[in-house]
Write a protein that holds these residues in place. Structure first.
Motif, PDB file in Angstrom:
ATOM      1  N   ALA A 155       0.841  -1.193   0.000  1.00 16.49           N
ATOM      2  CA  ALA A 155       0.000   0.000   0.000  1.00 16.49           C
ATOM      3  C   ALA A 155       0.881   1.250   0.000  1.00 16.49           C
ATOM      4  O   ALA A 155       2.037   1.221   0.427  1.00 16.49           O
ATOM      5  CB  ALA A 155      -0.911   0.004   1.219  1.00 16.49           C
ATOM      6  N   GLN A 156       0.336   2.337  -0.470  1.00 15.95           N
ATOM      7  CA  GLN A 156       1.079   3.597  -0.548  1.00 15.95           C
ATOM      8  C   GLN A 156       0.134   4.740  -0.186  1.00 15.95           C
ATOM      9  O   GLN A 156      -0.982   4.817  -0.693  1.00 15.95           O
ATOM     10  CB  GLN A 156       1.624   3.787  -1.971  1.00 15.95           C
ATOM     11  N   LEU A 157       0.586   5.623   0.709  1.00 11.32           N
ATOM     12  CA  LEU A 157      -0.248   6.745   1.118  1.00 11.32           C
ATOM     13  C   LEU A 157      -0.327   7.784   0.001  1.00 11.32           C
ATOM     14  O   LEU A 157       0.477   7.794  -0.929  1.00 11.32           O
ATOM     15  CB  LEU A 157       0.318   7.382   2.386  1.00 11.32           C
ATOM     16  N   ASP A 158      -1.313   8.692   0.115  1.00 13.79           N
ATOM     17  CA  ASP A 158      -1.441   9.758  -0.868  1.00 13.79           C
ATOM     18  C   ASP A 158      -0.257  10.723  -0.736  1.00 13.79           C
ATOM     19  O   ASP A 158       0.372  10.835   0.302  1.00 13.79           O
ATOM     20  CB  ASP A 158      -2.760  10.507  -0.672  1.00 13.79           C
ATOM     21  N   GLN A 159       0.011  11.413  -1.818  1.00 12.24           N
ATOM     22  CA  GLN A 159       1.149  12.347  -1.855  1.00 12.24           C
ATOM     23  C   GLN A 159       0.903  13.369  -2.944  1.00 12.24           C
ATOM     24  O   GLN A 159       0.286  13.075  -3.965  1.00 12.24           O
ATOM     25  CB  GLN A 159       2.443  11.570  -2.130  1.00 12.24           C
ATOM     26  N   MET A 160       1.406  14.592  -2.708  1.00 14.50           N
ATOM     27  CA  MET A 160       1.309  15.656  -3.701  1.00 14.50           C
ATOM     28  C   MET A 160       2.711  16.061  -4.120  1.00 14.50           C
ATOM     29  O   MET A 160       3.618  16.144  -3.290  1.00 14.50           O
ATOM     30  CB  MET A 160       0.561  16.865  -3.119  1.00 14.50           C
ATOM     31  N   GLN A 161       2.900  16.271  -5.428  1.00  9.28           N
ATOM     32  CA  GLN A 161       4.222  16.677  -5.898  1.00  9.28           C
ATOM     33  C   GLN A 161       4.626  17.995  -5.249  1.00  9.28           C
ATOM     34  O   GLN A 161       3.809  18.884  -5.045  1.00  9.28           O
ATOM     35  CB  GLN A 161       4.213  16.832  -7.427  1.00  9.28           C
ATOM     36  N   ARG A 162       5.913  18.102  -4.891  1.00 13.18           N
ATOM     37  CA  ARG A 162       6.408  19.266  -4.163  1.00 13.18           C
ATOM     38  C   ARG A 162       6.188  20.552  -4.954  1.00 13.18           C
ATOM     39  O   ARG A 162       6.441  20.620  -6.159  1.00 13.18           O
ATOM     40  CB  ARG A 162       7.889  19.086  -3.872  1.00 13.18           C
ATOM     41  N   ILE A 163       5.731  21.602  -4.239  1.00 15.17           N
ATOM     42  CA  ILE A 163       5.537  22.930  -4.832  1.00 15.17           C
ATOM     43  C   ILE A 163       6.417  23.916  -4.062  1.00 15.17           C
ATOM     44  O   ILE A 163       6.360  23.974  -2.833  1.00 15.17           O
ATOM     45  CB  ILE A 163       4.063  23.375  -4.753  1.00 15.17           C
ATOM     46  N   THR A 164       7.232  24.677  -4.746  1.00 15.76           N
ATOM     47  CA  THR A 164       8.135  25.638  -4.092  1.00 15.76           C
ATOM     48  C   THR A 164       7.905  27.038  -4.636  1.00 15.76           C
ATOM     49  O   THR A 164       7.360  27.231  -5.732  1.00 15.76           O
ATOM     50  CB  THR A 164       9.607  25.244  -4.318  1.00 15.76           C
TER      51      THR A 164
END
Length: 497
Positions: A272-281
């Motif tokens: 299983a893999q948790l949700d994630q958002m691509q890094r924003i800088t």
């Protein structure tokens, strides 16, 4: 596919082969190469479509292909007689195991002729790894399932088949007892999918042969084929011995296993893999550097004069507060997770490959038995004396109640129940003499008389001590006050000769 009439006009009126006749001048149907090539392509397609390589020395390839394509169907081989022999020929019409403990058996020895003298030589020769053999006695109490682990060995009058125990028990048949033998072919089931395949369902109904992927715990005896595939991969540690856990797909997206590609590296299959958002800088520079600050980089930037500022002790101005919230972006659909557009479905996993219960019951036979039972028995609950389920009437001492048979014209079985301490139970009926010499009759009884249901109560009590009556209430006293009652009625099939 076409008849030979599609390749020549010299055929019968129905487009089939015709013989020649010299006297009448009728010419026979010619042996057209196009026709035979068509037949060859059709047959080759069947064999190769079943994953079998063509072999000119094997005359059984078409039969093997049909078996494979037919897949997990269960075939009732027929009856064999049981032998206690642990080695060698079990005897004509007999079968035996190489171990007195079926769970430890590694070989099934079976006569190539069944107990009813039918020749199964060819069928037994086609057994292959992955097939499942089930045998059970006529009571269906004793039943065992074995997985074929390799091709059998032809010993002339009998065949030795390598097997391993899957499930079932009940002891061993007595010598010469007749047992039914069923074969479940390896490969796909009727829907063409092997055990372990997953399908999305747009409605809540789980199709036959499948289980919902809901993280539930299942018995390896009930679903040995699925257990053989999944094992304990998804167990969390709290499962009992002999049980395994299904994956839980509810609310989850599926992602293809990276398998060395490097896009989603480091993942184990099934993990299983948790949700994630691509890094924003983002960056704003020169904030404290004087009367102005930079235009910004990335996700942060200066926009006109809309920045709140104040004067520092050193002079100049700089922003007082900076905020970033993606929800304020035009048209944004922000929330507690990052997701794509989707459609909610129920994922199901193929649990068995044949209409055979993976423990020890043939579901096809069970369906027939259930149908027979449905024809044999119907059920109703009646509430005499004008009562109802919501408000059952009371039965009083020394009373007789007559209720219409809910199944007119049919024989029925009846059981009366009274309500005591919030529970329904059968009070029984007994006639006894006390130590003092007085006679008492307590209880309630229901029976059929003609087309009526008769309920009769005792003259002395509605119930009496459970130690005397055997009623389920466990009470030492006698109840003489009226109590709510009902009658359970089963329609039965039978004729009194």
């Amino acid at each position: 596919m076409e008849k030979v009439g599609a390749y020549t006009e010299r055929v019968t009126a129905s487009g089939e082969w015709q013989g020649g006749d010299v006297q009448s001048g009728l010419r026979a149907t010619p042996m057209k190469a196009d026709y035979f090539n068509m037949l060859q392509r059709e047959l080759v397609a069947v064999v190769e479509g079943a994953g079998i390589a063509l072999d000119k020395t094997d005359d059984n390839q078409l039969l093997q292909a049909i078996r494979r394509i037919r897949g997990g169907a269960a075939a009732n081989f027929g009856p064999w007689a049981w032998s206690e022999s642990l080695n060698g020929n079990p005897g004509q019409g007999h079968l035996a195991l190489n171990n007195a403990n079926p769970t430890l058996a590694t070989e099934l020895r079976i006569s190539e002729t069944s107990a009813d003298a039918e020749d199964f030589t060819q069928s037994l020769s086609l057994l292959r790894a992955g097939d499942t053999i089930t045998f059970q006695d006529q009571s269906a109490v004793l039943s065992y399932r074995f997985r074929v682990t390799n091709s059998g060995v032809d010993n002339g009058a009998y065949r030795s088949v390598p097997v391993r125990h899957l499930s079932g028990g009940g002891g061993l048949p007595v010598t010469n007892a007749v047992v039914s033998v069923l074969l479940t072919l390896a490969g796909a089931s009727d829907d063409g999918l092997p055990v372990g395949s997953m399908i999305p369902m747009p409605k809540a109904g789980v199709p036959t042969g499948y289980l919902e992927l809901d993280g539930s715990v299942q018995s390896s005896a009930t679903y040995p084929d699925l257990f053989a595939y999944l094992g304990t991969t998804y167990n969390t540690g709290g499962e009992s011995a002999g049980y395994f856990r299904l994956p839980d797909s509810r609310g989850e997206f599926f992602r293809g296993w990276d398998h060395g590609r490097g896009v989603d590296a480091g993942r184990a299959l099934g993990s299983a893999q948790l949700d994630q958002m691509q890094r924003i800088t983002g960056k704003l520079s020169n904030i404290n550097g004087g009367t102005a600050f930079g235009d910004g980089e990335g996700s942060l930037k200066k926009t006109g004069s809309g920045v709140v500022a104040h004067t520092s002790s050193g002079g100049g101005s700089y922003p007082k507060d900076l905020e970033f919230d993606s929800a304020t972006s035009p048209g944004a659909r922000a929330g507690s997770e990052t997701r794509g557009r989707n459609l909610a479905v129920m994922w199901c996993i193929k649990a068995w490959s044949a209409p055979v219960n993976q423990a020890n019951i043939d579901i096809s036979a069970l369906a027939v038995q259930v149908s027979q039972l449905q024809n044999m028995a119907d059920f109703a609950v009646v509430y005499p004396a004008g009562g109802s389920k919501a408000s059952p009437a009371n039965a009083a001492l020394n009373s007789r109640y007559v209720q219409a048979n809910p199944f007119p014209g049919h024989s029925v079985m009846c059981r009366v129940e009274i309500l005591r301490n919030g529970e329904w139970g059968d009070p029984g009926f007994g006639d006894y003499t006390s130590p003092g010499g007085s006679r008492a009759a307590c209880g309630v009884r229901a029976t059929q008389l003609g087309d009526s249901i008769i309920v009769q109560t005792g003259i002395s009590g509605m119930t009496y001590s459970s130690a005397y009556s055997g009623d389920p209430f466990g009470s030492p006293d006698t109840v003489t006050t009226p109590v709510p009652f009902r009658v359970l009625v089963w329609k039965i099939k039978g004729v009194i000769a």
